[in-house]
Design a protein around this motif. Sequence first.
Motif, PDB file in Angstrom:
ATOM      1  N   ALA A  43       0.853  -1.191   0.000  1.00 33.42           N
ATOM      2  CA  ALA A  43       0.000   0.000   0.000  1.00 33.42           C
ATOM      3  C   ALA A  43       0.887   1.238   0.000  1.00 33.42           C
ATOM      4  O   ALA A  43       1.466   1.600   1.025  1.00 33.42           O
ATOM      5  CB  ALA A  43      -0.919  -0.009   1.222  1.00 33.42           C
ATOM      6  N   ILE A  44       1.003   1.881  -1.153  1.00 32.65           N
ATOM      7  CA  ILE A  44       1.884   3.036  -1.305  1.00 32.65           C
ATOM      8  C   ILE A  44       1.135   4.314  -0.936  1.00 32.65           C
ATOM      9  O   ILE A  44       0.129   4.661  -1.559  1.00 32.65           O
ATOM     10  CB  ILE A  44       2.406   3.146  -2.747  1.00 32.65           C
ATOM     11  N   ILE A  45       1.641   5.007   0.073  1.00 31.64           N
ATOM     12  CA  ILE A  45       1.085   6.290   0.489  1.00 31.64           C
ATOM     13  C   ILE A  45       2.148   7.356   0.254  1.00 31.64           C
ATOM     14  O   ILE A  45       3.297   7.201   0.673  1.00 31.64           O
ATOM     15  CB  ILE A  45       0.671   6.277   1.979  1.00 31.64           C
ATOM     16  N   PHE A  46       1.768   8.426  -0.423  1.00 34.36           N
ATOM     17  CA  PHE A  46       2.695   9.504  -0.725  1.00 34.36           C
ATOM     18  C   PHE A  46       2.627  10.574   0.360  1.00 34.36           C
ATOM     19  O   PHE A  46       1.610  10.723   1.042  1.00 34.36           O
ATOM     20  CB  PHE A  46       2.363  10.119  -2.087  1.00 34.36           C
ATOM     21  N   ALA A  47       3.718  11.306   0.510  1.00 38.01           N
ATOM     22  CA  ALA A  47       3.736  12.409   1.472  1.00 38.01           C
ATOM     23  C   ALA A  47       2.673  13.421   1.055  1.00 38.01           C
ATOM     24  O   ALA A  47       2.629  13.859  -0.083  1.00 38.01           O
ATOM     25  CB  ALA A  47       5.117  13.062   1.503  1.00 38.01           C
TER      26      ALA A  47
END
Length: 714
Positions: free
Chosen positions: A554-558
Motif C-alpha cells: 500500500a503506497i502512500i505519498f507524502a
Amino acid sequence: MDPKLVAVESKEQRKDRALRPRELRRIIALTWSYRKTLAVGLLVTVLFASLHTLSLVGVYPVFQILLEREGLSSYVNRTLASERLGVEFAPPDDSAILRVQKIDQDSPVELQTFDVVADPENRTVAVLLHDLAHAEDGATVEILAGPTRETVEPLTVVPGALDRKMRLLQWGGSFIPADSDTDSGKLRLLVGILVGLVVMVLISNVFRYVGEVMIARAILRTLMGLRARLYERTLHLPMSFFAGQPTADLVTRFVQDIQEIQRGLLTLFGKFIREPLRAAFILSAALFFDWRITLAMVAVAPIALAIFLLVGRSVKKANRKLLEAYGMMIGALTTSLQSLRVVKAYTAEDHERDRLRAVDWRMFRQQLKLAKLQAFVSPMMESLGVMAGSLVTVWLASRVLSRELDLAHFTTLGFILANLLDPLRKLTDVYVRVQRSTAGAERIFQVLDQPVESDLSSSATELQPLQRSIEFSDVTFTYPGADEPALRNVNLSIAQGETVAIVGPNGCGKTTLVSMLPRFFSPDSGVVTYDGLDLREATLRSLRMQISLVSQEAIIFAGTPVENIAFGVPEVDRERAEEAAVRAFADEFIRAIPGGYEAALGERGSTLSGGQRQRLVIARAIYRNAPILIFDEATSQIDSESERKIQAAVSDFSQGRTTLVIAHRLSTIQHADRIIVMDGGRVIDGGPHRELFERCSLYRTLCQTQFVDEPAPE
C-alpha cells in the motif's frame, strides 16, 4: 540493469572520450538556454581580467619612483630617446650630461659606448631627453657628443620612428606631471598612482563578483532543468529498466552526480574562463616587458599539460567508482533505517554497523585515491613554477648586475611573472574538477539516453472502456538478466465484467501476468489484446486510464488524505474524494486523525496502520473509477476487522467491472467468477472453486496450506 555497466567501455568509447570529450560537450550544451546570462558573466569576467592585469602593470611606476633616483618623467623620455636613436643611455646623474651605455648595431647616429651627450645650449638633461623623445618624425636635433666631457662636439641627429610599444609609452608619459622628477613631485605622483590602483582593483573585483554571480545563476538554473529532465525520464522509463536496478544508485545520480556536474560547470565557466584570461593578459604584459625571459618562464607548459592529462584520466575513473560506492552506501543506509525495528529486535546492530563500515571502507579507498591525485597536482605545478622562476631570477639578476636592466624593470617583471603562476596554479584544479564532473555526467546521460515507454505504433489507438474481453495469447516473458522465463506460453481470456482470481505458489508469475495488462512489461513473444487490439497498438495513457491498481504494498505519498485519494488527477474534487473514502471504509479513521482530510500523513504513511493504508489505496482506486480493477490482495499484515472492510469495499467496487485479483485468502477466491491456477509461469488450470478443489492437486494443496482463513470444503 547493473550499475557497474557504467564502467564497462569499449575501446571506441575510450578513444572518443580521449580525443573528443562527448560528456563535456553535452554538459556545456545544457547551458545554452541561459547563454545570455552566461554571456554577461563572461563579459564582466573579461573586464575583471583586463583591469586586474592593468593593476599589476601599474606597479611598475611605483617601483620606478621608489627604487630609482631618476624621476618617472625622465625615465620615460630617456627610454623613448634611446629607442629613437638606437642608443641606450645610462640614467643621468646630477650633471647636465648623458652617458652612452650601449649602441645598437643599426643605430643611425655616430656615437660610441661610453660617449657623453650634452645640450649645446647648456640646458638640463631633462629638456634634452624631452626634445629627443618628442621630436617630430624627420626633424633634426642638435646635441654635443664626445668621449669625455671636455671633448664634446656638435652633432645633428634625426630621431627614428617609434614602434607600437614605444608609442604606447609615449602616450602614457603625456599624463605624467612635469614636476615628477622632484622629490615632492614624486610623492604626489606616487599617491596618485596608488589611488588609481586601488580604484582599479575595487572596480575589477566588482566585475569579478558580478561575473561569478551571473555564471552561478545560469548554471544553477541549468541544473534545475537537468534534474527535471532526469526525473521526467526516470518516471517514463519502462519497468524493465528498474528490474535489478538499485534504487539507491538512481538516488545517487539525482544527488551526488548532479553535484559533481555543478562543481564542474562552476569551475569550467568560473576558473576555466577567468584564470586563462588572467594568465593571457598577464602573459601579454610580461611579453611587453621582456619576451625572451617570459618565453623561458612558460617553457614548463608542455610538462604541465602532460601531468594534467595523466592525472585527469585517473581522476575520472576513480570518481566514477566513488559515485557507485555512494549508491551502495545510500542503499545500505536506507535499508537499515527503514528496517530499524527488525534490526533492534534481532539485536543485529553490530552486524549492520559492520556491513555499513565495509561499504564505507570502499568509499574511503576511492576518496583517498582522489585526494592523492588532487594533492599531487598542485605541489607538482608549484615545484615546476619555482624551478622555472629560479632560473629566470638568475637570468634577470645577471642582466641587472651587467647594467642591461634597471632595478625597477627587474622588480616589475619578477612581480608580473610571479602573478602569472597564480592563475596557472589555480588551473591545476580545473582539469581535475571537470574530469570528475564528466564521470557524473556519464552516469546522468546513461539514464537520459535510455528509451522511454512509448507508443510503439505510429498510429496508436485511443482505447475506450472494455466491451468484450482481454486475451493473453501464447505470452512468454523473461525479466532482464533472468535465466528462466517468468511466463511461459500463457493463454487466458477474461470477459468484460468478469472477476478472475489468480492463485499459485510464490514466484509462479501471478504479478508478472497482471503487469502485462497496464503494459509495465511487454511480452517477449505472444500478444495481449484488448477487445481484439494488440496493447502495443494502443496509447499508454488511454490504456492505463482504463485501470485502477491496488498493489500488494500500500503506497502512500507524502501529503494529505485528499491528495492521496485524488493522486494523479490534476483538479481535486473534495466531495468525490470523501465519497470514495466512505466506500473504502477509510472515512472513519481519516476523520479521527487530527486535521482530518487535510492532515499530513508523513513519509510512506508512517502514521497509519497497514489496514488503514490499504483502505486509503482502495479509496484512490474508487476515486479513479476505471472500468478495470487490478487488486493484488495484501492482507497478511492487517487485522481481521480491516480485512473484512477491505473485502467488502473491493466486492462493492468490482461490481460491473472487469477485475483481476491476485488472491491470498480463500474468502476472496470464493467470490470470484473464475479461479486461475498458475505454476512455473504457466496457467495449469482454471474454473470455479469446488471444481478446482476436486480435480487440481496444486489448488487443493494451496487451500490446505496457504488459504487457512477458512476450512476447505468437504
